[in-house]
Write a protein that holds these residues in place. Structure first.
Motif, PDB file in Angstrom:
ATOM      1  N   PRO A 183     -19.223  -2.689   7.026  1.00  0.00           N
ATOM      2  CA  PRO A 183     -18.934  -1.251   7.103  1.00  0.00           C
ATOM      3  C   PRO A 183     -17.736  -0.958   8.004  1.00  0.00           C
ATOM      4  CG  PRO A 183     -21.282  -1.680   7.421  1.00  0.00           C
ATOM      5  CD  PRO A 183     -20.594  -3.002   7.495  1.00  0.00           C
ATOM      6  N   LEU A 184     -16.816  -0.170   7.515  1.00  0.00           N
ATOM      7  CA  LEU A 184     -15.655   0.232   8.303  1.00  0.00           C
ATOM      8  C   LEU A 184     -16.066   1.319   9.283  1.00  0.00           C
ATOM      9  CD1 LEU A 184     -13.048   0.619   5.403  1.00  0.00           C
ATOM     10  CD2 LEU A 184     -13.415  -1.400   6.835  1.00  0.00           C
ATOM     11  N   SER A 185     -15.711   1.149  10.550  1.00  0.00           N
ATOM     12  CA  SER A 185     -16.004   2.216  11.499  1.00  0.00           C
ATOM     13  C   SER A 185     -15.141   3.433  11.185  1.00  0.00           C
ATOM     14  CB  SER A 185     -15.739   1.749  12.935  1.00  0.00           C
ATOM     15  OG  SER A 185     -14.344   1.618  13.180  1.00  0.00           O
ATOM     16  N   ALA A 186     -15.610   4.602  11.620  1.00  0.00           N
ATOM     17  CA  ALA A 186     -14.856   5.832  11.369  1.00  0.00           C
ATOM     18  C   ALA A 186     -13.477   5.775  12.016  1.00  0.00           C
ATOM     19  CB  ALA A 186     -15.640   7.042  11.895  1.00  0.00           C
ATOM     20  N   ARG A 187     -13.413   5.234  13.234  1.00  0.00           N
ATOM     21  CA  ARG A 187     -12.110   5.188  13.900  1.00  0.00           C
ATOM     22  C   ARG A 187     -11.186   4.154  13.255  1.00  0.00           C
ATOM     23  NH1 ARG A 187     -13.947   2.743  19.839  1.00  0.00           N
ATOM     24  NH2 ARG A 187     -14.727   0.723  19.109  1.00  0.00           N
ATOM     25  N   PHE A 188     -11.759   3.097  12.678  1.00  0.00           N
ATOM     26  CA  PHE A 188     -10.928   2.138  11.958  1.00  0.00           C
ATOM     27  C   PHE A 188     -10.371   2.765  10.686  1.00  0.00           C
ATOM     28  CE2 PHE A 188     -10.012  -1.139   8.898  1.00  0.00           C
ATOM     29  CZ  PHE A 188      -9.288  -2.063   9.648  1.00  0.00           C
ATOM     30  N   LEU A 189     -11.225   3.476   9.971  1.00  0.00           N
ATOM     31  CA  LEU A 189     -10.782   4.151   8.754  1.00  0.00           C
ATOM     32  C   LEU A 189      -9.681   5.153   9.076  1.00  0.00           C
ATOM     33  CD1 LEU A 189     -11.481   4.214   5.708  1.00  0.00           C
ATOM     34  CD2 LEU A 189     -13.017   6.113   6.200  1.00  0.00           C
ATOM     35  N   GLN A 190      -9.844   5.887  10.171  1.00  0.00           N
ATOM     36  CA  GLN A 190      -8.805   6.836  10.586  1.00  0.00           C
ATOM     37  C   GLN A 190      -7.521   6.097  10.936  1.00  0.00           C
ATOM     38  OE1 GLN A 190      -9.019  10.533  10.948  1.00  0.00           O
ATOM     39  NE2 GLN A 190      -6.872   9.939  10.733  1.00  0.00           N
ATOM     40  N   ALA A 210       0.854  -1.190   0.000  1.00  0.00           N
ATOM     41  CA  ALA A 210       0.000   0.000   0.000  1.00  0.00           C
ATOM     42  C   ALA A 210       0.890   1.239   0.000  1.00  0.00           C
ATOM     43  CB  ALA A 210      -0.917  -0.011   1.212  1.00  0.00           C
ATOM     44  N   ALA A 211       0.990   1.866  -1.155  1.00  0.00           N
ATOM     45  CA  ALA A 211       1.861   3.034  -1.308  1.00  0.00           C
ATOM     46  C   ALA A 211       1.382   3.872  -2.485  1.00  0.00           C
ATOM     47  CB  ALA A 211       3.312   2.601  -1.531  1.00  0.00           C
ATOM     48  N   GLN A 212       1.457   5.164  -2.334  1.00  0.00           N
ATOM     49  CA  GLN A 212       1.020   6.125  -3.347  1.00  0.00           C
ATOM     50  C   GLN A 212      -0.448   5.917  -3.748  1.00  0.00           C
ATOM     51  OE1 GLN A 212       4.079   6.113  -6.512  1.00  0.00           O
ATOM     52  NE2 GLN A 212       5.032   7.826  -5.425  1.00  0.00           N
ATOM     53  N   MET A 213      -1.274   5.531  -2.798  1.00  0.00           N
ATOM     54  CA  MET A 213      -2.710   5.370  -3.073  1.00  0.00           C
ATOM     55  C   MET A 213      -3.346   6.727  -3.325  1.00  0.00           C
ATOM     56  SD  MET A 213      -3.873   2.428  -0.318  1.00  0.00           S
ATOM     57  CE  MET A 213      -5.621   2.680  -0.677  1.00  0.00           C
ATOM     58  N   ARG A 214      -3.948   6.874  -4.480  1.00  0.00           N
ATOM     59  CA  ARG A 214      -4.506   8.171  -4.877  1.00  0.00           C
ATOM     60  C   ARG A 214      -5.571   8.655  -3.903  1.00  0.00           C
ATOM     61  NH1 ARG A 214      -7.247   8.335 -10.638  1.00  0.00           N
ATOM     62  NH2 ARG A 214      -9.166   7.818  -9.520  1.00  0.00           N
ATOM     63  N   GLY A 215      -6.443   7.761  -3.470  1.00  0.00           N
ATOM     64  CA  GLY A 215      -7.539   8.163  -2.593  1.00  0.00           C
ATOM     65  C   GLY A 215      -7.059   8.766  -1.288  1.00  0.00           C
ATOM     66  N   ILE A 216      -6.093   8.127  -0.665  1.00  0.00           N
ATOM     67  CA  ILE A 216      -5.573   8.628   0.609  1.00  0.00           C
ATOM     68  C   ILE A 216      -4.773   9.904   0.418  1.00  0.00           C
ATOM     69  CG2 ILE A 216      -3.951   8.146   2.486  1.00  0.00           C
ATOM     70  CD1 ILE A 216      -4.840   5.294   2.489  1.00  0.00           C
ATOM     71  N   GLU A 217      -3.976   9.938  -0.610  1.00  0.00           N
ATOM     72  CA  GLU A 217      -3.043  11.048  -0.753  1.00  0.00           C
ATOM     73  C   GLU A 217      -3.633  12.283  -1.426  1.00  0.00           C
ATOM     74  OE1 GLU A 217       0.778   9.926  -2.204  1.00  0.00           O
ATOM     75  OE2 GLU A 217       1.004   8.304  -0.748  1.00  0.00           O
ATOM     76  N   ARG A 218      -4.723  12.115  -2.226  1.00  0.00           N
ATOM     77  CA  ARG A 218      -5.193  13.271  -2.988  1.00  0.00           C
ATOM     78  C   ARG A 218      -6.696  13.525  -2.928  1.00  0.00           C
ATOM     79  NH1 ARG A 218      -3.203  12.845  -8.937  1.00  0.00           N
ATOM     80  NH2 ARG A 218      -2.867  10.628  -8.581  1.00  0.00           N
ATOM     81  N   VAL A 219      -7.476  12.553  -2.445  1.00  0.00           N
ATOM     82  CA  VAL A 219      -8.926  12.667  -2.541  1.00  0.00           C
ATOM     83  C   VAL A 219      -9.613  12.736  -1.175  1.00  0.00           C
ATOM     84  CG1 VAL A 219     -11.040  11.605  -3.459  1.00  0.00           C
ATOM     85  CG2 VAL A 219      -8.888  11.443  -4.753  1.00  0.00           C
ATOM     86  N   LEU A 220      -9.171  11.971  -0.234  1.00  0.00           N
ATOM     87  CA  LEU A 220      -9.851  11.820   1.049  1.00  0.00           C
ATOM     88  C   LEU A 220     -10.036  13.155   1.768  1.00  0.00           C
ATOM     89  CD1 LEU A 220     -10.958   9.751   3.146  1.00  0.00           C
ATOM     90  CD2 LEU A 220      -8.645   9.729   4.142  1.00  0.00           C
ATOM     91  N   ASP A 221     -11.240  13.377   2.286  1.00  0.00           N
ATOM     92  CA  ASP A 221     -11.532  14.552   3.103  1.00  0.00           C
ATOM     93  C   ASP A 221     -11.029  14.273   4.516  1.00  0.00           C
ATOM     94  OD1 ASP A 221     -12.585  16.644   4.589  1.00  0.00           O
ATOM     95  OD2 ASP A 221     -14.531  16.624   3.576  1.00  0.00           O
ATOM     96  N   ARG A 222      -9.789  14.552   4.748  1.00  0.00           N
ATOM     97  CA  ARG A 222      -9.155  14.218   6.022  1.00  0.00           C
ATOM     98  C   ARG A 222      -9.768  14.960   7.213  1.00  0.00           C
ATOM     99  NH1 ARG A 222      -3.722  12.010   6.084  1.00  0.00           N
ATOM    100  NH2 ARG A 222      -3.271  10.981   4.094  1.00  0.00           N
ATOM    101  N   PRO A 223     -10.070  16.244   7.102  1.00  0.00           N
ATOM    102  CA  PRO A 223     -10.697  16.917   8.246  1.00  0.00           C
ATOM    103  C   PRO A 223     -12.042  16.303   8.624  1.00  0.00           C
ATOM    104  CG  PRO A 223      -9.788  18.545   6.743  1.00  0.00           C
ATOM    105  CD  PRO A 223      -9.701  17.227   6.045  1.00  0.00           C
ATOM    106  N   ALA A 224     -12.841  15.935   7.637  1.00  0.00           N
ATOM    107  CA  ALA A 224     -14.141  15.320   7.931  1.00  0.00           C
ATOM    108  C   ALA A 224     -13.959  13.983   8.625  1.00  0.00           C
ATOM    109  CB  ALA A 224     -14.940  15.150   6.641  1.00  0.00           C
ATOM    110  N   LEU A 225     -13.013  13.175   8.151  1.00  0.00           N
ATOM    111  CA  LEU A 225     -12.770  11.878   8.785  1.00  0.00           C
ATOM    112  C   LEU A 225     -12.254  12.064  10.203  1.00  0.00           C
ATOM    113  CD1 LEU A 225     -12.528   8.818   8.796  1.00  0.00           C
ATOM    114  CD2 LEU A 225     -10.274   9.060   7.697  1.00  0.00           C
ATOM    115  N   ALA A 226     -11.321  12.973  10.401  1.00  0.00           N
ATOM    116  CA  ALA A 226     -10.758  13.202  11.733  1.00  0.00           C
ATOM    117  C   ALA A 226     -11.837  13.636  12.722  1.00  0.00           C
ATOM    118  CB  ALA A 226      -9.645  14.240  11.660  1.00  0.00           C
ATOM    119  N   ALA A 227     -12.747  14.473  12.265  1.00  0.00           N
ATOM    120  CA  ALA A 227     -13.833  14.933  13.148  1.00  0.00           C
ATOM    121  C   ALA A 227     -14.736  13.775  13.547  1.00  0.00           C
ATOM    122  CB  ALA A 227     -14.635  16.022  12.447  1.00  0.00           C
TER     123      ALA A 227
END
Length: 321
Positions: free
Chosen positions: A224-231, A149-166
């Motif tokens: 379904p992945l939990s929010a904390r698992f996804l984080q 798992a490296a250079q995954m586009r979704g994690i590095e360029r697409v994911l709404d990180r602030p929304a997930l963190a909240a």
């Protein structure tokens, strides 16, 4: 083959991790710890396990928190508790310590030396394996990374990180993450495979492998992945793909990286080369990378590459043992 079961309480304080030690007939020469990926379980590696046993290696494996038999026992899928990144790595290290103690005890009774230890991590397991490598207590003789798992586009360029963190920090952290965020994580996973591609077509080129993956009740990939698992997944990804990680890898540690050039998890092979090149650039000379043309994520299960992948791994273990 002799089989031992190992169980222990997960670092999350909730789950009982289900693990196994497979021992070959005759004298073993090394140990390979198999670290499985997201939404699957360790017995999906039985073909590889059998090959490793035939080569004279002990195999150690477990089902992570929220996965496989561990989740069957707890009833909780796709969740590893708070601080999931720390939990899954701590559990993998605990499994290693428990298995190492058992094997050392058996070896001491016969006067045999302690066995070299190699970790093979696939996909999400490649993240866990890389984090293990940073821990001096792991004392690894070799590291194998499959479907890295490296250079995954979704994690590095697409994911709404602030929304997930909240979400992960809030009262609903243990609840399923919104499909929009999950979709962002897996962004672009099907775009190369045509309009009729199923949701897990990225797993393998071979249709039978994909079908087997989908019907396996111990996989439960659609849970379904939990929010904390996804984080936690993102946190671990960031940790081992960041520049600081390379300095934590022992300079003399041999590394083998295996991937398919149609695998979106490794950015179609580019992620494998990126990690390998960064390792070499930071003083790690013993790095071998092989990217197989035309195949997707599970190079160890694809019928066209399985034998060659197993040969790469068994010969690598023999060399570093």
């Amino acid at each position: 083959m002799a089989l031992q079961e190992i169980t222990f309480t997960s670092a999350n304080g909730r789950d009982t991790i289900q693990g196994w030690v497979y021992e070959p007939v005759g004298r073993a020469t090394a140990v390979v710890q198999v670290v499985h990926g997201l939404g699957e379980h360790s017995r999906r590696y039985l073909h590889l396990v059998s090959t490793l046993l035939d080569a004279g290696y002990v195999v150690v494996a477990a089902d992570h928190a929220g996965h496989g038999r561990t989740a069957m026992e707890s009833g909780v899928w796709a969740d590893a508790g708070d601080d999931a990144a720390q939990v899954v790595v701590a559990d993998a290290l605990r499994l290693q310590a428990e298995a190492r103690d058992r094997l050392a005890g058996a070896a001491a009774s016969t006067g045999a030396p302690a066995l070299p230890w190699v970790v093979y991590g696939h996909s999400w397991g490649s993240l866990i394996a890389r984090a293990m490598t940073s821990n001096p207590d792991a004392r690894l003789s070799g590291l194998v990374l499959g479907g890295i798992a490296a250079q995954m586009r979704g994690i590095e360029r697409v994911l709404d990180r602030p929304a997930l963190a909240a979400l992960a920090a809030g009262d609903q952290a243990a609840e399923p993450a919104p499909q929009e965020l999950v979709g962002q994580l897996f962004d672009g996973f099907l775009e190369r495979f045509g309009p009729g591609a199923g949701p897990t077509a990225w797993v393998a080129l071979d249709a039978d492998v994909v079908a087997d993956h989908g019907r396996d009740p111990f996989n439960n990939f659609g849970a379904p992945l939990s929010a904390r698992f996804l984080q936690g997944f993102v946190d671990l990804y960031d940790q081992v793909n960041g520049d600081a990680w390379y300095a934590t890898v022992p300079s003399g540690l041999p590394v083998l990286i295996l991937a398919g050039d149609q695998d979106p998890v490794t950015h179609y092979g580019e992620g494998a080369y990126h990690v390998a090149n960064r390792l070499v650039a930071t003083g790690h000379a013993d790095v071998r990378t092989r990217v197989f043309p035309g195949v997707r994520h599970e190079v160890h299960n694809e019928p066209t590459t399985r034998a060659e992948v197993e040969r790469e791994i068994t010969e690598f273990v023999a060399r570093v043992s």
